[in-house]
Design a protein around this motif. Structure first.
Motif, PDB file in Angstrom:
ATOM      1  N   LYS A 268      55.209 135.426  31.089  1.00  0.00           N
ATOM      2  CA  LYS A 268      53.903 135.111  31.448  1.00  0.00           C
ATOM      3  C   LYS A 268      53.452 135.678  32.301  1.00  0.00           C
ATOM      4  O   LYS A 268      53.022 134.378  33.482  1.00  0.00           O
ATOM      5  N   PRO A 269      53.492 136.527  33.133  1.00  0.00           N
ATOM      6  CA  PRO A 269      53.630 137.200  34.420  1.00  0.00           C
ATOM      7  C   PRO A 269      52.255 136.114  34.380  1.00  0.00           C
ATOM      8  O   PRO A 269      50.757 136.857  33.989  1.00  0.00           O
ATOM      9  N   GLY A 270      51.225 136.383  35.956  1.00  0.00           N
ATOM     10  CA  GLY A 270      49.619 136.131  35.766  1.00  0.00           C
ATOM     11  C   GLY A 270      49.542 134.847  35.555  1.00  0.00           C
ATOM     12  O   GLY A 270      48.184 133.828  35.840  1.00  0.00           O
ATOM     13  N   ASN A 271      50.508 134.126  34.995  1.00  0.00           N
ATOM     14  CA  ASN A 271      49.669 132.440  34.337  1.00  0.00           C
ATOM     15  C   ASN A 271      49.697 131.560  35.599  1.00  0.00           C
ATOM     16  O   ASN A 271      50.206 131.574  36.391  1.00  0.00           O
TER      17      ASN A 271
ATOM     18  N   THR B  32      51.549 125.816  37.647  1.00  0.00           N
ATOM     19  CA  THR B  32      52.242 125.086  39.082  1.00  0.00           C
ATOM     20  C   THR B  32      53.221 123.858  38.934  1.00  0.00           C
ATOM     21  O   THR B  32      52.428 122.863  38.205  1.00  0.00           O
TER      22      THR B  32
ATOM     23  N   TRP C 190      61.723 128.445  30.206  1.00  0.00           N
ATOM     24  CA  TRP C 190      59.965 128.572  30.586  1.00  0.00           C
ATOM     25  C   TRP C 190      60.106 128.153  31.236  1.00  0.00           C
ATOM     26  O   TRP C 190      58.960 128.395  32.859  1.00  0.00           O
TER      27      TRP C 190
ATOM     28  N   ASN D 118      61.064 129.607  35.034  1.00  0.00           N
ATOM     29  CA  ASN D 118      60.711 130.574  35.972  1.00  0.00           C
ATOM     30  C   ASN D 118      60.005 131.004  35.068  1.00  0.00           C
ATOM     31  O   ASN D 118      59.801 132.086  34.283  1.00  0.00           O
TER      32      ASN D 118
ATOM     33  N   SER E 206      48.916 139.011  31.165  1.00  0.00           N
ATOM     34  CA  SER E 206      49.854 138.804  30.009  1.00  0.00           C
ATOM     35  C   SER E 206      48.985 138.359  28.693  1.00  0.00           C
ATOM     36  O   SER E 206      48.976 137.565  28.183  1.00  0.00           O
TER      37      SER E 206
ATOM     38  N   GLU F 225      56.820 132.484  35.277  1.00  0.00           N
ATOM     39  CA  GLU F 225      56.130 133.667  35.918  1.00  0.00           C
ATOM     40  C   GLU F 225      57.230 135.437  34.421  1.00  0.00           C
ATOM     41  O   GLU F 225      56.419 136.026  34.854  1.00  0.00           O
ATOM     42  N   SER F 226      58.089 134.530  34.708  1.00  0.00           N
ATOM     43  CA  SER F 226      59.122 135.779  33.861  1.00  0.00           C
ATOM     44  C   SER F 226      58.808 135.633  32.614  1.00  0.00           C
ATOM     45  O   SER F 226      59.052 136.870  32.091  1.00  0.00           O
TER      46      SER F 226
END
Length: 356
Positions: A325-328, A331, A317, A320, A228, A322-323
């Motif tokens: 910013k992949p790899g963020n 949690t 946001w 999801n 990202s 991850e959809s």
């Protein structure tokens, strides 16, 4: 013949596109439209270097074309032998000295600017009362967001850097995970943020951002840092000095502000139970939080740095991340929240503001 013409057509098209694209760029993100003293000096240095290099290209091209025309075989004859200059000390001196002179012309102003822009001694200067006279911001780059701490003011924010105009702002740059790079194209830069050491430099912001189309300058991560990387943006809000002092006072006034798990407001209670462990809602504190400080979320320009600033984007946001910013590294319990709770949390977060 046709193949040659096609190649020239492609070359001409690329040349035309280069001319048109060179004029592209908005004030809030273009290095060619600097809004700060550092950016202006860097642009002048760039234009100076381009001028020198263009001069070299023109001279060499002229000499090539001159030799091509004057000494062509049809004019000189089949048996013509040009004057041999092998071993000429005069020519060897000329083509050795000229490049050295050109390099010195480029090197001297470059070195002067480099050392000037790296001078951060004023960062440690104090007034008669022992307070630092220059504004210092500690920048921490994280996957994939930015944290900004104002140590002398005792406040911290994220994703949106707020600074005064007309004065030098000094930066301590570091990374919390992998190497990133801090860059505000319209203002100047860039400089890497490392995990092992702190890099320091300064910028000056000459124009207020409120007059820009987006209302902010755009900042970027300029070092490939993960999937990202291209989405690791931040925004810069520049204010008049008195307005900046008002903003600082508003941030300091949030001391002790916290979301209550016992609140009758569903959004606040849900936030307290699911989000508060990582996200602060008070601007008073130090850097090092797990997630971005949300005290000024309602005043921001974007959601997650890249989405439009509205409730729908925030719900996307939260639902999801991850959809987006992949790899963020976000949690938590957001995956367990109902649609009603997500909607309520979004309303609560959008309400967080220090600006009137």
């Amino acid at each position: 013949m046709m193949k040659g013409l096609k190649k020239w057509r492609l070359f001409s098209l690329l040349a035309v596109m280069t001319v048109f694209l060179s004029a592209c760029g908005e004030d809030y993100i273009s290095t060619l439209k600097p809004a700060g003293a550092v950016g202006k000096e860097q642009l002048n240095l760039l234009l100076f270097s381009i001028t020198i290099m263009a001069l070299v290209v023109i001279v060499v091209s002229f000499l090539y074309l001159y030799a091509f025309v004057k000494f062509r075989r049809s004019k000189q004859g089949e048996n013509h032998m040009p004057k041999q200059v092998e071993g000429s000390h005069t020519l060897e001196v000329i083509w050795t000295v000229i490049p050295i002179i050109l390099l010195l012309i480029l090197a001297v102003p470059t070195l002067i600017s480099t050392y000037k822009l790296a001078d951060v001694k004023a960062m440690d200067e104090v007034d008669e009362e022992g307070n630092k006279s220059a504004l210092t911001v500690n920048v921490t780059a994280k996957l994939y967001w930015w944290e900004f701490e104002y140590p002398e003011q005792g406040i911290v924010t994220a994703q949106e850097l707020v600074v005064p105009t007309g004065e030098k702002v000094y930066f301590n740059l570091k990374a919390a995970d992998v190497k990133h790079s801090f860059w505000i194209p319209s203002i100047g830069g860039k400089m890497d943020t490392n995990v092992e050491n702190v890099n320091k430099f300064y910028l000056q912001f000459d124009e207020e951002s409120k007059d820009l189309e987006e209302g902010v300058f755009f900042g970027k991560c300029a070092e490939l840092c993960g999937p990202s990387h291209a989405l690791m943006d931040f925004k810069v809000k520049t204010l008049a000095p008195e307005e900046f002092e008002d903003w600082v006072a508003s941030m300091q006034a949030t001391e002790g502000q916290v979301a209550s798990p016992d609140s009758t407001d569903l959004g606040e209670a849900t936030f307290a139970n699911s989000c508060l462990a990582c996200h602060a809602v008070s601007g008073v504190g130090a850097s090092g939080a797990m997630g971005p400080n949300l005290t000024t979320f309602g005043d921001r320009n974007r959601v997650a740095g890249v989405l439009e600033h509205n409730k729908e984007s925030l719900e996307k946001w939260i639902t999801n991340p991850e959809s987006v910013k992949p790899g963020n590294l976000m949690t938590g319990k957001y995956g367990e929240l109902s649609e009603e709770e997500i909607s309520a949390v979004a309303d609560y977060i959008m309400s967080l503001s220090v600006e009137e």
